[in-house]
Scaffold this motif. Structure first.
Motif, PDB file in Angstrom:
ATOM      1  N   MET A   1       0.838  -1.174   0.000  1.00  0.00           N
ATOM      2  CA  MET A   1       0.000   0.000   0.000  1.00  0.00           C
ATOM      3  C   MET A   1       0.882   1.235   0.000  1.00  0.00           C
ATOM      4  N   ALA A   2       0.645   2.077  -0.956  1.00  0.00           N
ATOM      5  CA  ALA A   2       1.442   3.300  -1.071  1.00  0.00           C
ATOM      6  C   ALA A   2       0.867   4.372  -0.156  1.00  0.00           C
ATOM      7  N   ILE A   3       1.749   5.023   0.540  1.00  0.00           N
ATOM      8  CA  ILE A   3       1.331   6.106   1.422  1.00  0.00           C
ATOM      9  C   ILE A   3       1.716   7.406   0.745  1.00  0.00           C
ATOM     10  N   SER A   4       0.746   8.264   0.528  1.00  0.00           N
ATOM     11  CA  SER A   4       1.043   9.541  -0.122  1.00  0.00           C
ATOM     12  C   SER A   4       0.801  10.678   0.862  1.00  0.00           C
ATOM     13  N   LEU A   5       1.721  11.577   0.895  1.00  0.00           N
ATOM     14  CA  LEU A   5       1.601  12.759   1.742  1.00  0.00           C
ATOM     15  C   LEU A   5       1.439  13.979   0.858  1.00  0.00           C
ATOM     16  N   SER A   6       0.711  14.912   1.330  1.00  0.00           N
ATOM     17  CA  SER A   6       0.575  16.170   0.625  1.00  0.00           C
ATOM     18  C   SER A   6       1.934  16.879   0.620  1.00  0.00           C
ATOM     19  N   VAL A   7       2.252  17.484  -0.508  1.00  0.00           N
ATOM     20  CA  VAL A   7       3.518  18.217  -0.601  1.00  0.00           C
ATOM     21  C   VAL A   7       3.521  19.363   0.402  1.00  0.00           C
ATOM     22  N   VAL A   8       2.385  19.973   0.606  1.00  0.00           N
ATOM     23  CA  VAL A   8       2.304  21.072   1.567  1.00  0.00           C
ATOM     24  C   VAL A   8       2.619  20.575   2.973  1.00  0.00           C
ATOM     25  N   LEU A   9       2.070  19.429   3.341  1.00  0.00           N
ATOM     26  CA  LEU A   9       2.344  18.862   4.656  1.00  0.00           C
ATOM     27  C   LEU A   9       3.823  18.511   4.799  1.00  0.00           C
ATOM     28  N   LEU A  10       4.389  17.915   3.771  1.00  0.00           N
ATOM     29  CA  LEU A  10       5.805  17.551   3.796  1.00  0.00           C
ATOM     30  C   LEU A  10       6.684  18.787   3.949  1.00  0.00           C
ATOM     31  N   LEU A  11       6.398  19.833   3.183  1.00  0.00           N
ATOM     32  CA  LEU A  11       7.196  21.055   3.281  1.00  0.00           C
ATOM     33  C   LEU A  11       7.007  21.734   4.635  1.00  0.00           C
ATOM     34  N   ALA A  12       5.810  21.654   5.197  1.00  0.00           N
ATOM     35  CA  ALA A  12       5.579  22.229   6.523  1.00  0.00           C
ATOM     36  C   ALA A  12       6.407  21.505   7.580  1.00  0.00           C
ATOM     37  N   ILE A  13       6.467  20.186   7.473  1.00  0.00           N
ATOM     38  CA  ILE A  13       7.268  19.413   8.424  1.00  0.00           C
ATOM     39  C   ILE A  13       8.741  19.772   8.290  1.00  0.00           C
ATOM     40  N   ILE A  14       9.223  19.869   7.068  1.00  0.00           N
ATOM     41  CA  ILE A  14      10.626  20.244   6.843  1.00  0.00           C
ATOM     42  C   ILE A  14      10.901  21.627   7.406  1.00  0.00           C
ATOM     43  N   LEU A  15       9.972  22.562   7.195  1.00  0.00           N
ATOM     44  CA  LEU A  15      10.145  23.925   7.706  1.00  0.00           C
ATOM     45  C   LEU A  15      10.207  23.949   9.231  1.00  0.00           C
ATOM     46  N   VAL A  16       9.344  23.197   9.890  1.00  0.00           N
ATOM     47  CA  VAL A  16       9.356  23.142  11.351  1.00  0.00           C
ATOM     48  C   VAL A  16      10.667  22.541  11.845  1.00  0.00           C
ATOM     49  N   VAL A  17      11.137  21.483  11.201  1.00  0.00           N
ATOM     50  CA  VAL A  17      12.395  20.854  11.607  1.00  0.00           C
ATOM     51  C   VAL A  17      13.555  21.829  11.429  1.00  0.00           C
TER      52      VAL A  17
END
Length: 64
Positions: A1-17
Motif C-alpha cells: 500500500m502506497a502512502i502519499s503525503l501532501s507536498v504542503v504537509l511535507l514542506l511544513a514538516i521540513i520547515l518546522v524541523v
C-alpha cells in the motif's frame, strides 16, 4: 500500500524541523511562506504546477 503525503504537509514538516534545528530563523521562514503564498496567485502558478507534476511522474515511473 502506497502512502502519499501532501507536498504542503511535507514542506511544513521540513520547515518546522529547520526552524527547531536552528538552520533557519522564524523571520526568513515567514518570508518564504509569504513568497510561496503570493507566488501561487500569479500567472506562473500553472507552469510551476505542470513542472512539479512532470517531476512527480518521472519519479513515479522509476522502477528499482
Amino acid at each position: 500500500m502506497a502512502i502519499s503525503l501532501s507536498v504542503v504537509l511535507l514542506l511544513a514538516i521540513i520547515l518546522v524541523v529547520m526552524i527547531r534545528g536552528g538552520n533557519i530563523k522564524a523571520g526568513p521562514a515567514i518570508v518564504a511562506v509569504l513568497f510561496g503564498f503570493f507566488l501561487a496567485s500569479t500567472g506562473m502558478a500553472p507552469s510551476i504546477q505542470r513542472f512539479l507534476d512532470s517531476i512527480a511522474q518521472t519519479i513515479n515511473s522509476i522502477s528499482f
